[in-house]
Scaffold this active site. Structure first.
Site, PDB file in Angstrom:
ATOM      1  N   HIS A   1       0.784   3.528  -7.550  1.00  0.00           N
ATOM      2  CA  HIS A   1       0.264   4.631  -6.696  1.00  0.00           C
ATOM      3  C   HIS A   1      -0.893   5.446  -8.242  1.00  0.00           C
ATOM      4  CE1 HIS A   1       5.014   4.984  -5.889  1.00  0.00           C
ATOM      5  NE2 HIS A   1       4.965   4.687  -4.238  1.00  0.00           N
TER       6      HIS A   1
ATOM      7  N   GLN B   1       2.638  -3.282   6.098  1.00  0.00           N
ATOM      8  CA  GLN B   1       2.710  -2.357   6.044  1.00  0.00           C
ATOM      9  C   GLN B   1       1.624  -1.796   6.479  1.00  0.00           C
ATOM     10  OE1 GLN B   1       4.732   1.454   4.537  1.00  0.00           O
ATOM     11  NE2 GLN B   1       2.911   1.620   3.175  1.00  0.00           N
TER      12      GLN B   1
ATOM     13  N   SER C   1       7.979  -0.777  -8.112  1.00  0.00           N
ATOM     14  CA  SER C   1       8.396  -0.637  -6.950  1.00  0.00           C
ATOM     15  C   SER C   1       9.079   0.486  -6.442  1.00  0.00           C
ATOM     16  CB  SER C   1       8.561  -1.574  -6.438  1.00  0.00           C
ATOM     17  OG  SER C   1       9.609  -1.265  -5.115  1.00  0.00           O
TER      18      SER C   1
HETATM   19  O1  PAF Z   1       4.082   3.132   1.887  1.00  0.00           O
HETATM   20  C1  PAF Z   1       5.202   4.270   0.972  1.00  0.00           C
HETATM   21  O2  PAF Z   1       5.530   4.997   0.671  1.00  0.00           O
HETATM   22  C2  PAF Z   1       5.758   4.810   3.001  1.00  0.00           C
HETATM   23  O3  PAF Z   1       5.580   4.317   3.586  1.00  0.00           O
HETATM   24  C3  PAF Z   1       4.736   5.802   3.767  1.00  0.00           C
HETATM   25  C4  PAF Z   1       3.569   4.822   4.235  1.00  0.00           C
HETATM   26  C5  PAF Z   1       4.292   6.590   2.672  1.00  0.00           C
HETATM   27  C6  PAF Z   1       5.262   6.588   5.519  1.00  0.00           C
HETATM   28  O4  PAF Z   1       6.820   6.751   4.492  1.00  0.00           O
END
Ligand code: PAF
Length: 288
Positions: A39, A157, A189
């Site tokens: 992140h 995603q 993760s």
């Molecule tokens: O990848 C994630 O953490 C989630 O799927 C997201 C994109 C924040 C949507 O809730």
């Protein structure tokens, strides 16, 4: 330093409007918190492209298909704020459930990206990608960013969101950022926190199997079913419970055909309480 945090859409919009008046670009990093280096990389990449970086932390109930998984999901807001404050985020948006879904979760207008949402992780997590696409579209409307960054670790995603943005004309540039790994190859993760010590030692088998598949593809192996079967067997032998191990086209995750050069090997497997996913994109030069 304390990172400015807002909890309501009204406060968020007031800050964003101020930046827009000054002509500043706004990047957005949506997360569910429990932040790790993956992140933080998204935030740093965002700051290279925009003057302002909004990070959201919101554990979205409608993308969990198991109630237990939702309630057990780690919530570490104070720790996350500290980590973000040490980096390049400008504003943290941490809405409550009542702010995101003021009318509850039933009878909602939903965003569905067909086909892509039903395969691979979508096949074993019914409704998951509808939940993701719906909350990301809501968050895009709340933040109204110029660009948004997502980790390639969640490859499917990322594709679902790209397709949503394309089909619904969101004026948002979607940027994928390569997966950040631990020293032994395990993709970072939040779910790695569910692993026991011995499971943690087993988990890098996932990346090793992906690397082996990529080597086979690079050396000309074109039997993707055989590569998949070998990957499944390697994961099972290491003590994981494989869900899938497949070679697909990067563009739409359809089965790759002879001549496709932009490939991705994707896998998902259970290990104890955790469902782990990983992937390895690769380009076969002579075919791309
Ligand atoms: O990848 C994630 O953490 C989630 O799927 C997201 C994109 C924040 C949507 O809730």
């Amino acid at each position: 330093m304390v990172l400015e945090t807002v909890h309501t859409i009204t406060e968020l919009r007031a800050r964003v409007a101020e930046w827009r008046r000054r002509g500043e670009r706004i990047a957005f990093v949506p997360t569910m918190g429990n932040l790790h280096q993956g992140h933080l990389q998204l935030v740093e990449r965002a700051a290279e492209r925009a003057e302002r970086v909004v990070v959201s932390i919101y554990v979205n109930p409608i993308q969990f298909n198991e109630a237990n998984d939702f309630s057990a999901y780690p919530r570490t807001l104070e720790q996350d704020r500290e980590q973000l404050a040490a980096g390049s985020a400008t504003l943290l948006f941490a809405p409550a459930d009542s702010e995101v879904y003021p009318y509850g979760h039933d009878n909602l207008a939903l965003v569905e990206v067909p086909d892509l949402s039903d395969i691979l992780c979508g096949a074993s997590r019914a409704g998951h990608f509808v939940g993701v696409a719906t909350v990301v579209s809501k968050l895009f409307n709340m933040v109204q960013p110029d660009l948004a960054l997502f980790g390639e670790k969640d490859f499917q995603q990322l594709l679902v969101i790209r397709r949503m943005v394309r089909d619904l004309d969101f004026p948002v540039e979607v940027i994928g950022v390569p997966t950040v790994r631990e020293a032994d190859g395990l993709a970072m993760s939040s779910r790695n926190g569910y692993l026991s010590e011995s499971e943690r030692a087993t988990a890098p088998a996932l990346y090793r199997a992906l690397q082996r598949a990529a080597e086979q593809l690079r050396s000309g192996e074109s039997d993707h079913a055989a590569i998949g079967a070998e990957g499944v067997a390697a994961l099972a032998a290491a003590g994981l419970e494989p869900d899938y191990f497949v070679v697909r086209r990067q563009y739409d995750l359809a089965p790759a055909e002879a001549g496709d050069g932009e490939l991705v090997v994707l896998t998902a497997a259970r290990l104890g309480r955790a469902r782990l996913i990983d992937n390895l994109p690769l380009t076969l030069m002579d075919r791309a």
